[in-house]
Design a protein around this motif. Structure first.
Motif, short mmCIF file in Angstrom:
data_model
loop_
_atom_site.label_atom_id
_atom_site.label_comp_id
_atom_site.label_asym_id
_atom_site.label_seq_id
_atom_site.Cartn_x
_atom_site.Cartn_y
_atom_site.Cartn_z
N THR A 81 0.81 -1.22 0.00
CA THR A 81 0.00 0.00 0.00
C THR A 81 0.84 1.27 0.00
N GLU A 82 2.14 1.15 0.28
CA GLU A 82 3.04 2.31 0.29
C GLU A 82 4.06 2.19 -0.82
N ASP A 83 4.78 3.29 -1.09
CA ASP A 83 5.71 3.33 -2.23
C ASP A 83 7.02 2.61 -1.95
N TRP A 84 7.39 2.51 -0.68
CA TRP A 84 8.71 1.95 -0.35
C TRP A 84 8.59 0.94 0.79
N ILE A 85 9.41 -0.11 0.72
CA ILE A 85 9.63 -1.00 1.84
C ILE A 85 11.07 -0.79 2.30
N GLN B 183 8.70 7.18 1.67
CA GLN B 183 10.01 7.65 1.26
C GLN B 183 11.06 6.57 1.55
N PRO B 184 12.13 6.51 0.73
CA PRO B 184 13.20 5.55 1.02
C PRO B 184 14.07 6.04 2.17
N LYS B 185 14.64 5.11 2.91
CA LYS B 185 15.60 5.46 3.95
C LYS B 185 17.02 5.35 3.41
#
Length: 398
Positions: A226-230, A310-312
């Motif tokens: 459901t989100e853009d990034w894992i 967002q990516p980490k």
């Protein structure tokens, strides 16, 4: 107010900024008494006609030391000083007065941070006396801000953090956390070993039983993307998926492998970011694969699987002082939204404090905060020495 502050030829707005600093947050910073002033330092004290001292660590001064600071009784073991029992002053030099900040507190593994309230940048420079570890700020990196369980900066619940609870160390079957094992991991539990970079007290670790000799898989429950990034923390063996004897974590979408990651042949965990925008709405699983039985890092660790927008970036472990832009927002944690890092200074891998400067001119007139950070847990100078945090129109000279 001290004579030093009375001597300031500053505007009323500038004085208001100093009053705003009297509400500071401190975690894990120890003020330590040292030798007498006359023999402690050959560094020139601040210019009373031009500088404003934000922190000099002396218990009888009216800077931000004292009851305006607060301490967290945390698992890291930090306590707020000043304290007279610690003897680090026997080899520390370069400080002013009798006290300075020392983040060692009996172990380089201890971590902590201190953040000021927002103030307007009306001086040209922030000067500081600094020593200790030389672990600089990594631009764009993720700064781990510790709480009571080593590191825990996540405001949102993780999909998996491998914790039973936050009331202590608990070893529980991974199946009870929604992760099912096969092969040697059919009845595996979480691990409460501490690894650099982990968040909390539990991780998934395939070093069980005979450690590297154990092989199998550990697979998450099915979830919908459901989100853009894992984002997830990964450490251990660097043996990529698809190679013989792989130690890898892979993302399965509709049964197909779309992303993989490995460790870097070390016990440190760092962030991996998977872009999953192409699979929003699809069902997925995360699977840890350990097909290696040799003792060349034949195991893998993962922690804190997060679904985010967002990516980490990789961790920025550091020991130093940073200045950041800030936006005051009553709805935000601590009433402030932290922005970009404007400048930073770090230690010099020694117990000698020396002057260092952060240039504030690029953010003149903007809101800023000052942070003292010790987020490094290694034994190679994993602590910080700080004294005389000063706003000035002149850069410090080393």
């Amino acid at each position: 107010m001290t004579t030093r502050f009375k001597a300031q030829a500053r505007s009323r707005a500038y004085r208001r900024n100093i009053r705003a600093l009297t509400a500071m947050a401190v975690v894990g910073v120890l003020a330590v008494p040292t030798a007498a002033y006359g023999s402690a330092s050959d560094t020139a004290p601040p210019d009373a006609d031009a500088d404003i001292v934000l922190e000099d660590n002396e218990p009888d001064s009216e800077d931000v030391t004292g009851p305006s600071w607060w301490a967290a009784k945390s698992y890291t073991g930090f306590r707020r000083g000043p304290s007279s029992y610690y003897k680090s002053g026997e080899d520390v030099t370069g400080y002013q007065g009798e006290y300075y900040l020392d983040t060692w507190n009996f172990s380089d593994r201890r971590v902590g941070y201190m953040t000021s309230q927002p103030m307007t940048a009306t001086a040209d420079y922030l000067n500081v006396l600094i020593g200790g570890g030389q672990h600089p700020h990594r631009p764009g990196g993720t700064i781990p801000l510790p709480d009571g369980y080593f590191f825990n900066l996540e405001p949102n619940p993780a999909f998996a953090n491998f914790e039973h609870s936050y009331d202590g160390f608990r070893i529980v079957p991974l199946a009870s956390l929604g992760w099912n094992g096969s092969g040697d991991f059919s009845d595996a539990s979480n691990s409460t070993n501490f690894f650099d970079g982990q968040i909390g007290t539990g991780v998934l670790d395939t070093c069980v039983g005979r450690c590297d000799a154990e092989m199998g898989t550990i697979t998450s429950a099915t979830f919908t993307i459901t989100e853009d990034w894992i984002n997830l923390l990964v450490g251990g063996g660097d043996h990529p998926w698809g190679s013989p004897g792989a130690t890898a974590v892979r993302l399965l979408v509709d049964g197909q492998t779309v992303h993989t990651a490995t460790g870097d042949n070390s016990p440190s965990l760092d962030w991996t970011a998977w872009d999953v925008r192409a699979w929003i709405g699809h069902e997925a699983q995360i699977q840890v694969v350990d097909e290696r039985s040799t003792n060349d890092w034949g195991h893998l660790m993962i922690d804190n699987v997060l679904f985010e927008d967002q990516p980490k970036s990789p961790w920025s472990y550091e020991t130093g002082v940073v200045v950041r832009t800030a936006v005051e927002d009553p709805s935000a944690p601590n009433g402030v939204i932290l922005g970009d890092v404007i400048g930073s200074v770090t230690g010099n891998n020694s117990s000698a404090m020396v002057p260092a400067t952060i240039d504030l001119r690029p953010v003149a007139g903007q809101k800023i905060v000052v942070q003292v950070l010790d987020t490094y847990t290694g034994s190679d100078w994993g602590h910080l020495l700080i004294d005389q945090i000063v706003l000035s129109d002149h850069a410090a000279v080393n």
